[in-house]
Design an enzyme around this catalytic site. Structure first.
Site, PDB file in Angstrom:
ATOM      1  N   LYS A  66      41.451  47.735  32.811  1.00  0.00           N
ATOM      2  CA  LYS A  66      42.652  48.261  32.142  1.00  0.00           C
ATOM      3  C   LYS A  66      42.366  49.468  31.241  1.00  0.00           C
ATOM      4  O   LYS A  66      43.201  50.360  31.134  1.00  0.00           O
ATOM      5  CB  LYS A  66      43.321  47.160  31.311  1.00  0.00           C
ATOM      6  CG  LYS A  66      44.053  46.124  32.160  1.00  0.00           C
ATOM      7  CD  LYS A  66      44.800  45.149  31.269  1.00  0.00           C
ATOM      8  CE  LYS A  66      45.633  44.180  32.091  1.00  0.00           C
ATOM      9  NZ  LYS A  66      46.514  43.361  31.264  1.00  0.00           N
ATOM     10  N   ASP A 103      53.084  44.546  30.326  1.00  0.00           N
ATOM     11  CA  ASP A 103      52.940  43.174  29.812  1.00  0.00           C
ATOM     12  C   ASP A 103      53.957  42.896  28.704  1.00  0.00           C
ATOM     13  O   ASP A 103      54.560  41.816  28.667  1.00  0.00           O
ATOM     14  CB  ASP A 103      51.521  42.958  29.263  1.00  0.00           C
ATOM     15  CG  ASP A 103      50.477  42.934  30.366  1.00  0.00           C
ATOM     16  OD1 ASP A 103      50.814  42.530  31.490  1.00  0.00           O
ATOM     17  OD2 ASP A 103      49.326  43.324  30.108  1.00  0.00           O
TER      18      ASP A 103
END
Ligand code: ATR
Length: 271
Positions: A66, A103
């Protein structure tokens, strides 16, 4: 022509993203493929370039890529900049790579789906790692009355709160600094993975209070069981998983998928 998408991680075989995105594509009649690809460690930018050269249009990115994905982007959303991480890559028509993190929107959407009110709420968020940093901007955008970050390592929570205090009423400290009652307690630690419960005081929840674990498993997590014993309503993070996928899908395809049937399938598989 079929557009190609994938989730990149290491390891990746456990990923539910192919099932989710394939279902979304069927629902909305999109001509696309979506695979789980285990990328080699070390050169994620090279992996992405190769994928694009072979017709890749977008990707989800998970552990441990990420941060590397964040660095390779030509353009980045404000929430991804704040998160320092990217879970969604999108190839624009001009060939540049856009990065976002979905998210937080996934969490906020799942809370809304569960009729949990954030505006004006007192929120306690447990943890101060990447998972928590990744959701702070969208959570604060919902204007909770107060957001307290509590973490085993108190200094990490204070530092993280300081990074976001221009966005709302956020503060942080150790678990021993948790005082008062909360409408919503979100577990963003990885403690549930090892079956641990962060040390929390009794009488933590307001009447009708909610406990949300960003993790999920076949059985309720130890945090959820503790919260239920305290009289709270407990929700696991399966809906957040589907919610972040829906937000990525919307960005790639411009279509809002229906999360409910996909969530039902996943829940059934878990059981
Ligand atoms: P992630 O990407 O899942 O956020 P991370 O960045 O390693 O992973 O962060 C893990 C978080 O879970 C941290 O807040 C960690 O607390 P510390 O900062 O004190 O390490 C927390 N955590 C992990 N195991 C825990 C446990 N057994 N009890 C309480 N907190 C725990």
């Amino acid at each position: 022509m079929t557009d190609h998408y994938a989730v990149f991680g290491h390891p990746i075989s456990h990923s539910k993203s192919p099932l989710i995105h394939t279902a979304f594509a069927e629902q909305t009649d999109q001509d696309m493929s979506y695979l789980a690809i285990e990328a080699p460690l070390g050169d994620f930018a090279g992996t992405w370039r190769e994928f694009v050269a072979q017709g890749g249009r977008g990707a989800n990115v998970t552990v441990p890529f990420k941060e590397e994905a964040h660095r390779l982007c030509d353009h980045i959303s404000e929430r991804a900049r704040r998160a320092g991480a990217v879970n969604t890559l999108l190839l624009a028509d001009d060939g540049t790579t856009h990065g976002d993190t979905t998210d937080g929107p996934g969490l906020v959407a799942d809370l809304r789906r569960n009729n949990v009110r954030l505006e004006g709420a007192r929120v306690l968020l447990l943890g101060a790692g990447g998972a928590v940093r990744g959701v702070l901007e969208p959570l604060l955008a919902e204007r909770p009355a107060a957001l307290f970050l509590a973490n085993r390592t108190a200094a990490k929570a204070s530092a993280l709160a300081a990074d976001f205090n221009d966005l709302g009423a956020i503060s942080g400290g150790g678990f021993e600094a948790v005082t008062g009652q909360f409408d919503l307690v979100i577990n963003g630690t990885s403690a549930s993975l090892s079956g641990d419960l962060p040390p929390l005081p009794e009488a933590l929840f307001t009447e009708g209070g909610v406990a949300y674990d960003m993790m999920y498993s076949a059985e309720p997590t130890v945090f959820m069981r503790w919260a239920e014993a305290q009289g709270a309503r407990a929700i696991d993070g399966l809906g957040m998983l589907v919610g972040q996928a829906a937000e990525s899908f919307l960005q790639w395809r411009g279509r809002q998928p229906d999360v409910e049937p996909v969530l039902a399938t996943l829940r059934q598989q878990l059981g």
